[in-house]
Scaffold this motif. Structure first.
Motif, PDB file in Angstrom:
ATOM      1  N   LEU A   1       0.822  -1.206   0.000  1.00 42.89           N
ATOM      2  CA  LEU A   1       0.000   0.000   0.000  1.00 42.89           C
ATOM      3  C   LEU A   1       0.861   1.264   0.000  1.00 42.89           C
ATOM      4  N   ALA A   2       1.984   1.233   0.716  1.00 39.85           N
ATOM      5  CA  ALA A   2       2.878   2.392   0.729  1.00 39.85           C
ATOM      6  C   ALA A   2       3.488   2.612  -0.655  1.00 39.85           C
ATOM      7  N   GLU A   3       3.893   1.528  -1.297  1.00 38.78           N
ATOM      8  CA  GLU A   3       4.471   1.639  -2.644  1.00 38.78           C
ATOM      9  C   GLU A   3       3.428   2.157  -3.628  1.00 38.78           C
ATOM     10  N   ARG A   4       2.218   1.677  -3.491  1.00 38.80           N
ATOM     11  CA  ARG A   4       1.134   2.120  -4.367  1.00 38.80           C
ATOM     12  C   ARG A   4       0.844   3.611  -4.163  1.00 38.80           C
ATOM     13  N   ALA A   5       0.847   4.048  -2.915  1.00 36.72           N
ATOM     14  CA  ALA A   5       0.621   5.463  -2.621  1.00 36.72           C
ATOM     15  C   ALA A   5       1.736   6.319  -3.203  1.00 36.72           C
ATOM     16  N   ASP A   6       2.974   5.830  -3.103  1.00 37.19           N
ATOM     17  CA  ASP A   6       4.095   6.572  -3.693  1.00 37.19           C
ATOM     18  C   ASP A   6       3.925   6.708  -5.200  1.00 37.19           C
ATOM     19  N   LYS A   7       3.506   5.630  -5.848  1.00 39.43           N
ATOM     20  CA  LYS A   7       3.290   5.676  -7.295  1.00 39.43           C
ATOM     21  C   LYS A   7       2.179   6.656  -7.652  1.00 39.43           C
ATOM     22  N   LYS A   8       1.134   6.688  -6.845  1.00 38.44           N
ATOM     23  CA  LYS A   8       0.043   7.630  -7.095  1.00 38.44           C
ATOM     24  C   LYS A   8       0.535   9.063  -6.993  1.00 38.44           C
ATOM     25  N   VAL A   9       1.383   9.333  -6.024  1.00 33.68           N
ATOM     26  CA  VAL A   9       1.920  10.684  -5.850  1.00 33.68           C
ATOM     27  C   VAL A   9       2.758  11.076  -7.059  1.00 33.68           C
TER      28      VAL A   9
END
Length: 144
Positions: free
Chosen positions: A99-107
Motif C-alpha cells: 500500500l505504501a508503494e502504491r501510494a508513492d506511485k500515485k503521488v
C-alpha cells in the motif's frame, strides 16, 4: 399440565413438564439455537435454574469434568502459536509495504499530471508561497 390458579397467577411445578418437552428444550439450547433466557421466555418456564438442571440431567455436555483451570501450554504449542503470529505479521507487513508503494506511485503520477497540465495550459497550478507568506497565512487560519 397441573396448574393452580390463585387470583390470576398460574403456578407450575417441576412435575408439569414432560420428558419429551424437557428434551426438546435441551436440544434447542445445546446447539445454540436458543439461550436459557430465551427458552425461559419462549416456553414460559418458571425459572432459568430449571432449565439449567435439565441441561445437567439430559444434556450431552460433561458438567462433572468442567474445570476452570487452564492447561499450561507445551513448548511445542507455544512455538506453533508464535509461528502463526509471525506469519500473520509478515502478511500484514507485506500488505502495508504494498500500500505504501502504491501510494508513492500515485503521488508520482499525480505530480506528472500536474506538470503536464501546467505546460499544456500555460498556467500555474501549484501555489508557491514564500516563507514569510506561509507564516502569515497560518496565523490567519488560526484566527478564523
Amino acid at each position: 399440565m397441573k396448574t393452580s390458579t390463585n387470583m390470576g397467577y398460574t403456578k407450575r411445578t417441576q412435575k408439569d413438564y414432560s420428558l419429551s418437552f424437557k428434551l426438546q428444550v435441551v436440544e434447542e439450547i445445546e446447539p445454540g439455537q436458543l439461550d436459557r433466557l430465551s427458552a425461559h421466555l419462549k416456553y414460559g418456564i418458571q425459572a432459568r435454574s430449571t432449565i439449567t438442571s435439565w441441561l445437567h440431567k439430559y444434556g450431552t455436555f460433561d458438567w462433572e469434568n468442567l474445570s476452570v483451570v487452564t492447561m499450561a501450554k507445551t513448548p511445542e504449542q507455544k512455538i506453533i502459536e508464535l509461528e502463526a503470529k509471525v506469519k500473520l505479521l509478515e502478511k500484514q507487513k507485506a500488505r502495508a509495504e504494498y500500500l505504501a508503494e502504491r501510494a508513492d506511485k500515485k503521488v508520482i503520477i499525480f505530480d506528472m499530471l500536474v506538470n503536464m497540465a501546467e505546460k499544456e495550459y500555460d498556467i500555474q497550478i501549484r501555489k508557491n508561497y514564500r516563507p514569510e507568506l506561509l507564516k502569515t497565512s497560518k496565523k490567519n487560519k488560526r484566527k478564523q
